[in-house]
Enzyme design. Sequence first.
Site, short mmCIF file in Angstrom:
data_model
loop_
_atom_site.label_atom_id
_atom_site.label_comp_id
_atom_site.label_asym_id
_atom_site.label_seq_id
_atom_site.Cartn_x
_atom_site.Cartn_y
_atom_site.Cartn_z
N SER A 99 0.82 -1.22 0.00
CA SER A 99 0.00 0.00 0.00
C SER A 99 0.86 1.27 0.00
O SER A 99 2.03 1.24 0.38
CB SER A 99 -0.90 0.01 1.24
OG SER A 99 -1.62 -1.18 1.37
N1 SAH Z 1 -0.68 -5.01 4.29
C1 SAH Z 1 -0.06 -5.27 3.02
C2 SAH Z 1 -0.95 -4.86 1.87
C3 SAH Z 1 -1.01 -5.92 0.83
S1 SAH Z 1 -2.23 -5.78 -0.40
C4 SAH Z 1 1.33 -4.66 2.95
O1 SAH Z 1 1.72 -3.93 3.88
O2 SAH Z 1 2.06 -4.93 2.01
C5 SAH Z 1 -3.55 -6.78 0.29
C6 SAH Z 1 -3.26 -8.23 0.56
O3 SAH Z 1 -4.48 -8.83 0.99
C7 SAH Z 1 -2.79 -9.06 -0.65
O4 SAH Z 1 -1.58 -9.67 -0.31
C8 SAH Z 1 -3.90 -10.10 -0.84
O5 SAH Z 1 -3.41 -11.36 -1.26
C9 SAH Z 1 -4.47 -10.18 0.57
N2 SAH Z 1 -5.84 -10.70 0.66
C10 SAH Z 1 -6.90 -10.51 -0.18
N3 SAH Z 1 -7.99 -11.18 0.27
C11 SAH Z 1 -7.62 -11.81 1.43
C12 SAH Z 1 -8.29 -12.67 2.36
N4 SAH Z 1 -9.56 -13.05 2.19
N5 SAH Z 1 -7.59 -13.11 3.43
C13 SAH Z 1 -6.28 -12.76 3.62
N6 SAH Z 1 -5.60 -11.97 2.77
C14 SAH Z 1 -6.26 -11.50 1.68
#
Ligand code: SAH
Length: 215
Positions: free
Chosen positions: A64
């Site tokens: 993000s």
């Molecule tokens: N907090 C992260 C942001 C990653 S983007 C960072 O600091 O880099 C969001 C993430 O949510 C992705 O890796 C995606 O695979 C995950 N995601 C999407 N749906 C999800 C679910 N149902 N359970 C767990 N993770 C999920």
Amino acid sequence: MTDNYLLLGAKKRLIEELRQKGISDENVLQAFDKVERHLFVESFLWNKAYDNVALKLLNGQTISHPYTVAFQSQLLQIKKGEKVLEIGTGSGFQAAILSAMGANVYSVERQQMLYERTRKLLSKLDPSIVMYYGDGFLGFPRFAPYDKIIVTCGAPNVPMSLMDQLKVGGIMVIPVGDESQTMKRLTKVDADNFEEEVFGDFLFVPMLKDRVKRQ
Ligand code: SAH
């Protein structure tokens, strides 16, 4: 040496930018000073690691915007020693920020490849973070209840199991919506009731159901 020096300068500028954009929680700003964002992206992206932009990870997922990470972290009002559940581990950067703020972090990721890669990285950078390969719609019941819950993918709704796994008095920060998301802060006032505050529109990758196995 030169690289490190440049990255350090870029980090200081990013913290100043966050401050100017309204991040005032010193605990958040100090965590951005402690955690080195470039270590969470591929080395060819290091020159962009401290720009206020989202960056691509494996599997089309993203790390993000720094501002979004800072904003969600600030909304959580973290106190030292609190138990925090994160949904969407991704690169692990948000988890590392919360941990640097003094939280005990539990983080769930649905993509096995990303989970394994980030687990390896965090085992070196911050082994206190507990990771789980699972579907965030179900939360992480083993360590519930949590003081705080943060969702870092765009949720179609507020999942019931996450509501259940929050302590009374606890706070959940969750972006809700399909195309774009409204940032919501929910405070659990008793077992069945939440107070809701809204904080503008953001763009997240979607929260999707079920785990994805590594290919
Ligand atoms: N907090 C992260 C942001 C990653 S983007 C960072 O600091 O880099 C969001 C993430 O949510 C992705 O890796 C995606 O695979 C995950 N995601 C999407 N749906 C999800 C679910 N149902 N359970 C767990 N993770 C999920």
